[in-house]
Design an enzyme around this catalytic site. Structure first.
Site, PDB file in Angstrom:
ATOM      1  N   LYS A  48     -10.599 -11.601   9.124  1.00 59.56           N
ATOM      2  CA  LYS A  48     -10.995 -12.232   7.866  1.00 59.56           C
ATOM      3  C   LYS A  48     -12.220 -13.138   8.015  1.00 59.56           C
ATOM      4  O   LYS A  48     -12.869 -13.464   7.028  1.00 59.56           O
ATOM      5  CB  LYS A  48      -9.824 -12.994   7.264  1.00 59.56           C
TER       6      LYS A  48
HETATM    7  C1  PLP Z   1      -2.754 -10.018   9.382  1.00 55.00           C
HETATM    8  C2  PLP Z   1      -3.425  -9.098   8.431  1.00 55.00           C
HETATM    9  N1  PLP Z   1      -3.438  -7.791   8.694  1.00 55.00           N
HETATM   10  C3  PLP Z   1      -4.031  -6.917   7.865  1.00 55.00           C
HETATM   11  C4  PLP Z   1      -4.629  -7.318   6.682  1.00 55.00           C
HETATM   12  C5  PLP Z   1      -5.262  -6.285   5.784  1.00 55.00           C
HETATM   13  O1  PLP Z   1      -6.660  -6.310   5.784  1.00 55.00           O
HETATM   14  P1  PLP Z   1      -7.469  -6.015   4.455  1.00 55.00           P
HETATM   15  O2  PLP Z   1      -7.168  -7.131   3.507  1.00 55.00           O
HETATM   16  O3  PLP Z   1      -8.894  -5.963   4.852  1.00 55.00           O
HETATM   17  O4  PLP Z   1      -6.970  -4.713   3.895  1.00 55.00           O
HETATM   18  C6  PLP Z   1      -4.631  -8.680   6.373  1.00 55.00           C
HETATM   19  C7  PLP Z   1      -5.189  -9.151   5.101  1.00 55.00           C
HETATM   20  O5  PLP Z   1      -4.771 -10.141   4.538  1.00 55.00           O
HETATM   21  C8  PLP Z   1      -4.039  -9.602   7.264  1.00 55.00           C
HETATM   22  O6  PLP Z   1      -4.031 -10.918   7.028  1.00 55.00           O
END
Ligand code: PLP
Length: 331
Positions: A48
């Site tokens: 993120k």
């Molecule tokens: C720990 C974790 N894994 C996966 C994701 C998924 O990523 P994306 O939001 O880019 O689809 C997030 C998103 O909040 C996350 O915090």
């Protein structure tokens, strides 16, 4: 700047350029070679950082975000940490609406990083005024000189991964990648990375990971948002109860759903077999890869890249805690 060469000006210069590691013992019995892109090597310990920095710097360039302004966001925790870190370095106040599914560690961490945190119920519809989406919108409306990051509906979320994660994976695998397996929440990671890689080689398959209790897989297959699919689940950041426009469903070939229990045990197994202290969704991603492999998506020549989104330290009171695992009925 190139990571780890010379001295970085601020911690924000260390975002991106994360390493990739070959999985050894845990994938031994599976057809193909498996590589994990370790997003925990970002300074905020997750993928993120990439989107938070990209969106903030874009708002600065457009003149929307000025010194002393407030950043507002909905977040399962990781985006919040990244925004809080960026706020500290760049001098912005950060207000976050988080789901009560987020671990207490994550909430404490956000407060430690100087953010104001509003905890909202996870199991209410997205349109409910108590949902974290609605709470964030209302804070944004009430706060003068504030910017709403809106990661679920912000094109720049996709763009950040298109510009960074995609090219990094292409370079790291020397163009040999055949399959990409990615957890889908807002969808920014899978959409941006997948789009870039398919532009380099349209034969690359982009395999999504969804949660049991989320609407994404069914929406991808039918074009229908079926709220009967929605049920409570434990994995944070994976799946959704709405359709985010930050997901480009055309880039995704297929989704697999994984269970809370299997994802938790797989994460623990990754730690034990590979020495990688990984987050809950890393377990979900590897579990999904196993399910895809069982269905013969891969062969001995497949080069499968798994994006591991965050670090295990955020789950000490959850999947790495035996009492929590017992409470869930997992052990
Ligand atoms: C720990 C974790 N894994 C996966 C994701 C998924 O990523 P994306 O939001 O880019 O689809 C997030 C998103 O909040 C996350 O915090």
């Amino acid at each position: 700047m190139i990571r780890n060469q010379g001295i970085s000006n601020t911690i924000l210069d260390l975002v991106g350029e994360t390493p990739m590691v070959k999985l050894q013992r845990i994938t031994k019995k599976l057809k193909g070679s498996y590589y994990a892109k370790l997003e925990a090597f970002n300074p905020g310990l997750s993928q993120k950082d990439r989107i938070a920095l990209h969106i903030v710097e874009n708002a600065e360039k457009k003149g929307i975000l000025k010194k002393g302004a407030t950043i507002v966001e909905t977040t399962s925790g990781n985006t919040g940490y990244s925004l809080a870190m960026i706020g500290l370095v760049k001098g912005y106040k950060c207000i976050l609406a988080v789901s009560d599914k987020s671990s207490q560690d994550k909430i404490d961490l956000l407060k430690t990083m100087g953010a104001e945190v509003h905890v909202c119920p996870a199991n209410v519809p997205a349109a409910d005024p108590r949902s974290y989406y609605e709470v964030a919108k209302s804070i944004h409306k009430k706060t003068p000189n504030s910017v709403y990051i809106n990661q679920y509906f912000n094109e720049l979320n996709i763009d950040a991964h298109y510009r960074t994660t995609g090219p990094e994976i292409w370079k790291q695998t020397e163009g040999k990648i055949t399959h990409l397996v990615v957890a889908s929440g807002t969808g920014g990671t899978i959409s941006g990375t997948g789009k870039y890689l398919k532009e380099q080689n349209p034969n690359i398959k982009v395999l999504g990971v969804d949660a049991i209790g989320s609407v994404l897989k069914k929406y991808h297959e039918t074009g229908q948002l079926d709220l009967n699919e929605v049920s409570p689940y434990k994995i944070e950041g994976l799946g959704k109860n709405l359709i985010p426009t930050a997901t480009n469903f055309d880039v995704i070939d297929i989704y697999e759903k994984v269970s809370d229990k299997e994802a938790a045990f797989t994460a623990r197994e990754i730690v034990k077999k590979e020495g990688i202290f990984c987050g809950y969704t890393c377990g979900a991603v590897l579990q999904a890869a196993r399910q895809y492999e069982k269905q013969d998506y891969f062969n001995k020549d497949s080069v499968v890249v798994l994006i591991f989104p965050d670090h295990g330290s955020r789950y000490m009171n959850k999947i790495y805690n035996d009492s929590w695992m017992k409470e869930q009925g997992f052990i």
